[in-house]
Write a protein that holds these residues in place. Structure first.
Motif, PDB file in Angstrom:
ATOM      1  N   PRO A 232       0.845  -1.193   0.000  1.00 43.31           N
ATOM      2  CA  PRO A 232       0.000   0.000   0.000  1.00 43.31           C
ATOM      3  C   PRO A 232       0.883   1.247   0.000  1.00 43.31           C
ATOM      4  O   PRO A 232       1.939   1.255   0.649  1.00 43.31           O
ATOM      5  CB  PRO A 232      -0.770  -0.097   1.324  1.00 43.31           C
ATOM      6  CG  PRO A 232      -0.431  -1.421   1.904  1.00 43.31           C
ATOM      7  CD  PRO A 232       0.822  -1.891   1.278  1.00 43.31           C
TER       8      PRO A 232
ATOM      9  N   TYR B  83      -2.205  -9.051   0.085  1.00 40.98           N
ATOM     10  CA  TYR B  83      -3.204  -8.645  -0.898  1.00 40.98           C
ATOM     11  C   TYR B  83      -4.619  -8.801  -0.333  1.00 40.98           C
ATOM     12  O   TYR B  83      -5.479  -7.964  -0.567  1.00 40.98           O
ATOM     13  CB  TYR B  83      -3.048  -9.503  -2.156  1.00 40.98           C
ATOM     14  CG  TYR B  83      -4.172  -9.372  -3.149  1.00 40.98           C
ATOM     15  CD1 TYR B  83      -4.368  -8.189  -3.858  1.00 40.98           C
ATOM     16  CD2 TYR B  83      -5.042 -10.440  -3.397  1.00 40.98           C
ATOM     17  CE1 TYR B  83      -5.386  -8.066  -4.770  1.00 40.98           C
ATOM     18  CE2 TYR B  83      -6.070 -10.327  -4.318  1.00 40.98           C
ATOM     19  CZ  TYR B  83      -6.239  -9.134  -5.000  1.00 40.98           C
ATOM     20  OH  TYR B  83      -7.261  -9.026  -5.905  1.00 40.98           O
TER      21      TYR B  83
ATOM     22  N   ASN C 220     -11.243  -7.055   3.305  1.00 46.22           N
ATOM     23  CA  ASN C 220     -10.586  -6.632   2.073  1.00 46.22           C
ATOM     24  C   ASN C 220     -10.217  -5.155   2.184  1.00 46.22           C
ATOM     25  O   ASN C 220     -10.731  -4.420   3.026  1.00 46.22           O
ATOM     26  CB  ASN C 220     -11.435  -6.953   0.836  1.00 46.22           C
ATOM     27  CG  ASN C 220     -12.535  -5.949   0.615  1.00 46.22           C
ATOM     28  OD1 ASN C 220     -12.285  -4.751   0.506  1.00 46.22           O
ATOM     29  ND2 ASN C 220     -13.759  -6.425   0.537  1.00 46.22           N
ATOM     30  N   TRP C 221      -9.311  -4.743   1.308  1.00 48.35           N
ATOM     31  CA  TRP C 221      -8.707  -3.414   1.428  1.00 48.35           C
ATOM     32  C   TRP C 221      -9.711  -2.273   1.283  1.00 48.35           C
ATOM     33  O   TRP C 221      -9.529  -1.209   1.872  1.00 48.35           O
ATOM     34  CB  TRP C 221      -7.575  -3.264   0.418  1.00 48.35           C
ATOM     35  CG  TRP C 221      -6.297  -3.867   0.894  1.00 48.35           C
ATOM     36  CD1 TRP C 221      -5.745  -5.048   0.491  1.00 48.35           C
ATOM     37  CD2 TRP C 221      -5.409  -3.329   1.890  1.00 48.35           C
ATOM     38  NE1 TRP C 221      -4.575  -5.280   1.165  1.00 48.35           N
ATOM     39  CE2 TRP C 221      -4.347  -4.242   2.026  1.00 48.35           C
ATOM     40  CE3 TRP C 221      -5.414  -2.187   2.675  1.00 48.35           C
ATOM     41  CZ2 TRP C 221      -3.292  -4.039   2.908  1.00 48.35           C
ATOM     42  CZ3 TRP C 221      -4.374  -1.969   3.556  1.00 48.35           C
ATOM     43  CH2 TRP C 221      -3.328  -2.883   3.672  1.00 48.35           C
TER      44      TRP C 221
ATOM     45  N   LYS D 258      -9.562   0.484   4.367  1.00 45.17           N
ATOM     46  CA  LYS D 258      -8.748   1.615   3.898  1.00 45.17           C
ATOM     47  C   LYS D 258      -8.711   2.753   4.932  1.00 45.17           C
ATOM     48  O   LYS D 258      -7.661   3.325   5.214  1.00 45.17           O
ATOM     49  CB  LYS D 258      -9.343   2.130   2.585  1.00 45.17           C
ATOM     50  CG  LYS D 258      -8.387   2.866   1.687  1.00 45.17           C
ATOM     51  CD  LYS D 258      -9.089   3.107   0.337  1.00 45.17           C
ATOM     52  CE  LYS D 258      -8.114   3.667  -0.656  1.00 45.17           C
ATOM     53  NZ  LYS D 258      -8.706   3.781  -1.997  1.00 45.17           N
TER      54      LYS D 258
ATOM     55  N   TYR E  44      -6.559   1.846   7.843  1.00 44.02           N
ATOM     56  CA  TYR E  44      -5.147   1.845   7.471  1.00 44.02           C
ATOM     57  C   TYR E  44      -4.608   3.279   7.381  1.00 44.02           C
ATOM     58  O   TYR E  44      -3.493   3.574   7.795  1.00 44.02           O
ATOM     59  CB  TYR E  44      -4.969   1.132   6.124  1.00 44.02           C
ATOM     60  CG  TYR E  44      -3.534   0.855   5.776  1.00 44.02           C
ATOM     61  CD1 TYR E  44      -2.825  -0.158   6.411  1.00 44.02           C
ATOM     62  CD2 TYR E  44      -2.871   1.614   4.820  1.00 44.02           C
ATOM     63  CE1 TYR E  44      -1.505  -0.418   6.104  1.00 44.02           C
ATOM     64  CE2 TYR E  44      -1.549   1.365   4.503  1.00 44.02           C
ATOM     65  CZ  TYR E  44      -0.877   0.345   5.146  1.00 44.02           C
ATOM     66  OH  TYR E  44       0.438   0.100   4.837  1.00 44.02           O
TER      67      TYR E  44
ATOM     68  N   THR F  97      -4.272   1.166  -2.104  1.00 37.60           N
ATOM     69  CA  THR F  97      -4.124  -0.181  -1.538  1.00 37.60           C
ATOM     70  C   THR F  97      -3.699  -1.166  -2.644  1.00 37.60           C
ATOM     71  O   THR F  97      -3.740  -0.832  -3.830  1.00 37.60           O
ATOM     72  CB  THR F  97      -5.463  -0.665  -0.947  1.00 37.60           C
ATOM     73  OG1 THR F  97      -6.361  -0.917  -2.028  1.00 37.60           O
ATOM     74  CG2 THR F  97      -6.060   0.371  -0.009  1.00 37.60           C
TER      75      THR F  97
END
Lengths: 47, 501
Positions: free
Chosen positions: B313, B388, B394-395, B399, B402, B429
């Motif tokens: 990322p 991944y 999931n990203w 997000k 993060y 990401t």
């Protein structure tokens, strides 16, 4: 002669096994990583 | 009659290098880029007055780039202005200690002496062997095809001294590092570069241990952002008739039996050419664009066996103040053991580490024109590598979390109070990388690089299963990076000129 070859092969395998057992965790992980990739090398060479 | 002599899929550095060299040699060449901007990972985008680099953040080992312009009959200075950066890196260790490595070798010796006098001798030996290798082998290693045994043997016969350095390929990065250095701080300041090749120090090839040394020949930032490099390569080609179309996504490589005959675009149109060059990830080229149904079973097994390189990322930050940094790159890193632990206990288990290596790039230190007056930008790689598909999530959903973790990390380790000065922030990401660059699983260096997937064992630049198909870029010899992908383009164009020139 045949017996000598077998003995040498066995000694080689035992030596490798002993070296692996004596290796640190990091080296063992490296060997395991490479070992998993080796079967693919003949295919990778030709692609 | 075909529409073009050659079609290149993807306007990354490898693709543009190949295409420009073909144009120079009289080939009617077309580059098709799915994105609106060229360069792939080596690119720059603009937002709210800031210009951020997508991925690549510096250029070192200038020789392939200089060689490209030499082959084009042009001067690099007329196309790309490179600004020297010094010091190379600033380091922040686990205990908060800060130090920098300047490009000057003697000054670096003084820095090492101040931290670990016991490692000065090791540094001198490392530098002596490394500079000898760079001097004698850099051309041969970077610009020679090395995919087949005969090619590798030719390289060794021409450069017998290669036998001295080839064992480094077989050793790990950490083994090479520990051979020369004893102090853990110095070791980690060299070993972290293993991740620049996409692997932890205990797996990465020892040959990459010398990346740290090549930087003492100089590291440079292109004025205007990293996109200035692909723009320079493309402009040199366009002067010879090269055509670059952006926003054109290739869906399929068209075949006539086992022979390439052109490409099918997303909009359904076809463009024909007997030569198709792929600058996309090799797995995408073979398994999606050619299709497994058109490949022999052994080839499907070969290409499927490669792992993708790691994703990372990236966080793009605009500031209304000057950051308290000392160099273009600042590295926050722990010990070699910690670097390996992040890989083994987090990355391979699809977990995001709470602390790991971070890299802060400060491009406005070299080129203030990238931000409005008085403002600065940072490209921040926080707690790398990250998986991944983070476990159970999931990203897209994490997000925001993060982003907050990244700000805390910047505040804690590097720049207290930075939150109040952030005027722009975007997180890219691994999923974003996959969408933006069509890079599978967000991989930033193409295929994974270790001794089982380099040189003889990396996909060939001249396909052995589809006639007329060539590959270039990070999936081919020598892997990801600015100089390496330009070198791959030189090698690929060399094959085409030999075959069809």
């Amino acid at each position: 002669m045949k017996n000598l070859k077998k003995a040498l092969l066995l000694a080689g395998l035992l030596g490798m096994a002993a070296a692996y057992m004596a290796a640190d965790d990091s080296t063992k992980r490296y060997i395991a990583h490479i070992g998993k990739q080796v079967p693919y090398l003949p295919y990778r060479y030709f692609i | 009659m075909a529409d073009y002599d050659a079609i290149v899929i993807g306007a990354g550095l490898g693709g543009l290098t190949t295409a420009s060299l073909l144009s120079k040699n009289g080939f009617k060449t077309l580059v098709l880029e799915q994105s609106d901007i060229i360069g792939g990972c080596c690119s720059t985008y603009e937002s709210q007055g800031y210009r951020f680099d997508v991925g690549a953040s510096i250029v070192e080992i200038l020789h392939p780039m200089e060689r490209f312009f030499e082959l084009m009959g042009k001067r690099r200075e007329d196309y790309i202005e490179l600004l020297p950066c010094d010091p190379i890196y600033s380091f922040i260790t686990e205990d908060g200690r800060r130090f920098s490595y300047p490009t000057d070798v003697d000054e670096t010796t003084k820095v090492i002496e101040s931290i670990a006098p016991e490692d000065v001798e090791g540094w001198k030996k490392f530098a002596s062997l490394g500079f000898e290798m760079i001097d004698r082998m850099m051309d041969a290693m970077m610009l020679s095809p090395m995919k087949t045994v005969p090619e590798a043997m030719r390289m060794v016969i021409k450069n017998p001294e290669a036998m001295r350095f080839l064992p480094l390929l077989m050793r790990t990065h950490q083994a090479v590092t520990r051979k020369y250095y004893r102090n853990p701080v110095i070791q980690s300041s060299v070993a972290f570069q293993s991740y620049f090749a996409g692997a932890p120090p205990e797996i990465g090839s020892g040959i990459f241990g010398f990346i740290a040394l090549t930087e003492h020949l100089g590291i440079y930032y292109p004025r205007g952002g990293m996109i200035s490099i692909p723009e320079g390569l493309a402009r040199a080609g366009e002067e010879h008739g090269l055509e670059v179309r952006t926003g054109r996504k290739v869906e399929k490589i068209l075949l006539d039996g086992r022979k390439a005959r052109g490409v099918l675009l997303e909009d359904g149109s076809e463009i024909t050419s007997d030569i198709v060059v792929s600058n996309v990830n090799a797995k995408v080229a073979y398994l999606k664009m050619v299709g497994p149904e058109n490949l022999p079973r052994w080839a499907v097994k070969a290409i499927s066996s490669y792992r993708h390189s790691m994703p990372c990322p990236m966080i793009y930050v605009g500031l209304d103040t000057k950051p308290d940094l000392e160099a273009h790159h600042t590295v926050v890193t722990g010990s070699i053991e910690a670097m390996n632990k992040v890989w083994n206990d987090y990355y391979t288990k699809d977990l995001i580490p709470s602390t790991a290596m971070s890299l802060i790039c400060w491009p406005t230190e070299a080129d203030p024109s990238l931000a409005p007056e008085g403002h600065h930008i940072l490209n921040f790689l926080c707690n790398a590598p990250a998986p991944y598909a983070p476990l159970g999530d999931n990203w897209d959903r994490i997000k925001g979390w993060y982003r907050e973790e990244a700000i805390k990390s910047l505040e804690r380790v590097v720049l207290p109070g930075i939150r109040d000065h952030i005027t722009y922030m975007e997180v890219s990401t691994p999923l974003d990388f996959e969408r933006r660059l069509l890079s599978p699983q967000g991989s930033i260096y193409g295929l994974f690089s270790d001794m089982t997937s380099l040189a003889l064992f990396r996909p060939h630049a001249r396909s052995r299963v589809v006639d007329g198909l060539y590959l270039t870029g990070s999936s081919t010899h020598l892997g990801g990076g600015v100089p390496t992908t330009i070198a791959s383009g030189i090698i690929t164009s060399g094959y085409i000129l030999k075959d069809r020139g």
